[in-house]
Design a protein around this motif. Structure first.
Motif, PDB file in Angstrom:
ATOM      1  N   LEU A 100       0.851  -1.196   0.000  1.00 27.30           N
ATOM      2  CA  LEU A 100       0.000   0.000   0.000  1.00 27.30           C
ATOM      3  C   LEU A 100       0.882   1.240   0.000  1.00 27.30           C
ATOM      4  O   LEU A 100       1.817   1.344   0.802  1.00 27.30           O
ATOM      5  N   CYS A 118      -4.680  -2.761   7.240  1.00 25.52           N
ATOM      6  CA  CYS A 118      -3.557  -3.463   6.607  1.00 25.52           C
ATOM      7  C   CYS A 118      -3.220  -4.717   7.408  1.00 25.52           C
ATOM      8  O   CYS A 118      -2.976  -5.786   6.840  1.00 25.52           O
ATOM      9  N   VAL A 126       3.588  -0.506   4.247  1.00 22.88           N
ATOM     10  CA  VAL A 126       2.936   0.723   3.801  1.00 22.88           C
ATOM     11  C   VAL A 126       4.035   1.730   3.491  1.00 22.88           C
ATOM     12  O   VAL A 126       4.905   1.991   4.329  1.00 22.88           O
TER      13      VAL A 126
END
Lengths: 240, 240
Positions: A100, A118, A126
């Motif tokens: 992400l 997540c 991330v």
């Protein structure tokens, strides 16, 4: 007892520059502190009331009373403990799997909620733009519900990262393809933008596909979804 | 100029009991105020700076300077306008389509975000337990991004509502059936629970199916999703 210097340190850690200077951050509340103590995070100081001290006889804890706990906490009703942890050491950025990317997410509650999602959907990394809110902001740590210890977070130049990556890149926008109709791969980079302005124009030269979560009706409804909500729906679609 | 009485009214409307007594609520910021002015909501007073006044020549507005706007706003950087609106009149509860039920959602940001998602996914009615946060709380109104004007909100006894309804009832829990594997109907009642405690035990006697959003990995991850996130994913699954 808490010394003046400790109090000063705790207060300073509300600010990003002091978190980075001291390489420390703060977590509040018995549940969160316990979660982080059972992670790879290394505690630096723990302040807690008797009940928490008794349940954790093996830990080095500075006992405090309820009033002191309230004084050192940013919350109205702090629950049993406040702790300082070391910031985790930087790791290499992952180059496979589902990743992400956040471009300028501003709101600490949104970032914390995104980290929590997540964790739920098994996203290990991330990658944030430099102007995304700091992940060790106390409100992010709080909203992440401990997920901050399990999801790896990197801050980097997104244009360079996206240009160099070999994974397919998906931008979530308001004008992309209907996400229900696109075949989504197992490995990919998903990019989400800022709350008000979306993904910054400087990233648009990157090779990508644009995805949209379709509205049920297109007239006279809200313009967009909350970014933490949109992220979770996209992750759900990639994982389902 | 704003009179002392107006100032007192504005302050009082931060509290639910005065919102209900006066049948009024507050919205802040040019975009939100404009959105609500273009809805069925009836304005009671509008306070705004010159720029907003000039863009809305047809409206009766009390002009204020930036300092006054800041004084009457609950936000740090209020944007151009603060307005008082009449609470909408109660309507009959819808008995068909897709209906969302909230049992004790506490956080105003969560409720506002849920209303925004409902607007996106075309959910017309949200039925709340009496202990769900008030939808006209300024933080709910703000987070709803104007959706509060388009989604009908009712507060009622949930046990009675669910027992009397003819639609199939779905509880979102941590121990239900995998939502990806259940055939979801077009018309249904979806129930979401409180942030910490889920759906209250008193509702469990109702006939229902339990649904779960599956975790990617089941060990050593966060216990649950944020309720606004979980609601949006469920709505997405019913609508996709």
């Amino acid at each position: 007892m808490i010394s003046k210097n400790e109090l000063k340190l705790l207060t300073s850690l509300q600010q990003k520059k002091y978190r980075q200077k001291h390489k420390l951050f703060v977590a509040e509340g018995a549940k969160l502190v316990n979660d982080l103590l059972h992670s790879s995070f290394v505690p630096f100081r723990i302040y807690a009331v008797d009940n928490f001290v008794r349940s954790n006889p093996h830990l080095e804890i500075t006992p405090v009373d309820e009033n002191t706990l309230e004084r050192i906490s940013t919350q109205k009703n702090p629950h049993e403990a406040v702790a300082i942890f070391q910031l985790p050491k930087a790791t290499e950025i992952q180059q496979s799997g589902l990743i992400l990317v956040l471009d300028g997410v501003n709101d600490p509650g949104n970032l914390g909620t995104i980290l929590r999602s997540c964790d739920w959907f098994g996203i290990e990394s991330v990658i944030c733009s430099q102007d995304t809110v700091d992940a060790y902001n106390p409100k992010v740590v709080q909203a992440s519900m401990g997920s901050i210890a399990r999801v790896k977070i990197h801050y980097t130049d997104l244009k360079q990262f996206l240009s160099e990556s070999k994974l397919p890149v998906y931008f979530t926008t308001l004008e992309g393809k209907n996400i229900y109709e696109v075949k989504l791969p197992k490995e990919a980079i998903i990019v989400m933008g800022n709350e008000a302005n979306g993904i910054s124009s400087v990233l648009y030269s990157v090779e990508k596909q644009e995805l949209t979560i379709p509205k049920f009706e297109t007239i006279n409804t809200v313009e967009s979804l909350n970014v933490a909500v949109a992220t979770a729906i996209i992750l759900n679609e990639f994982r389902r």
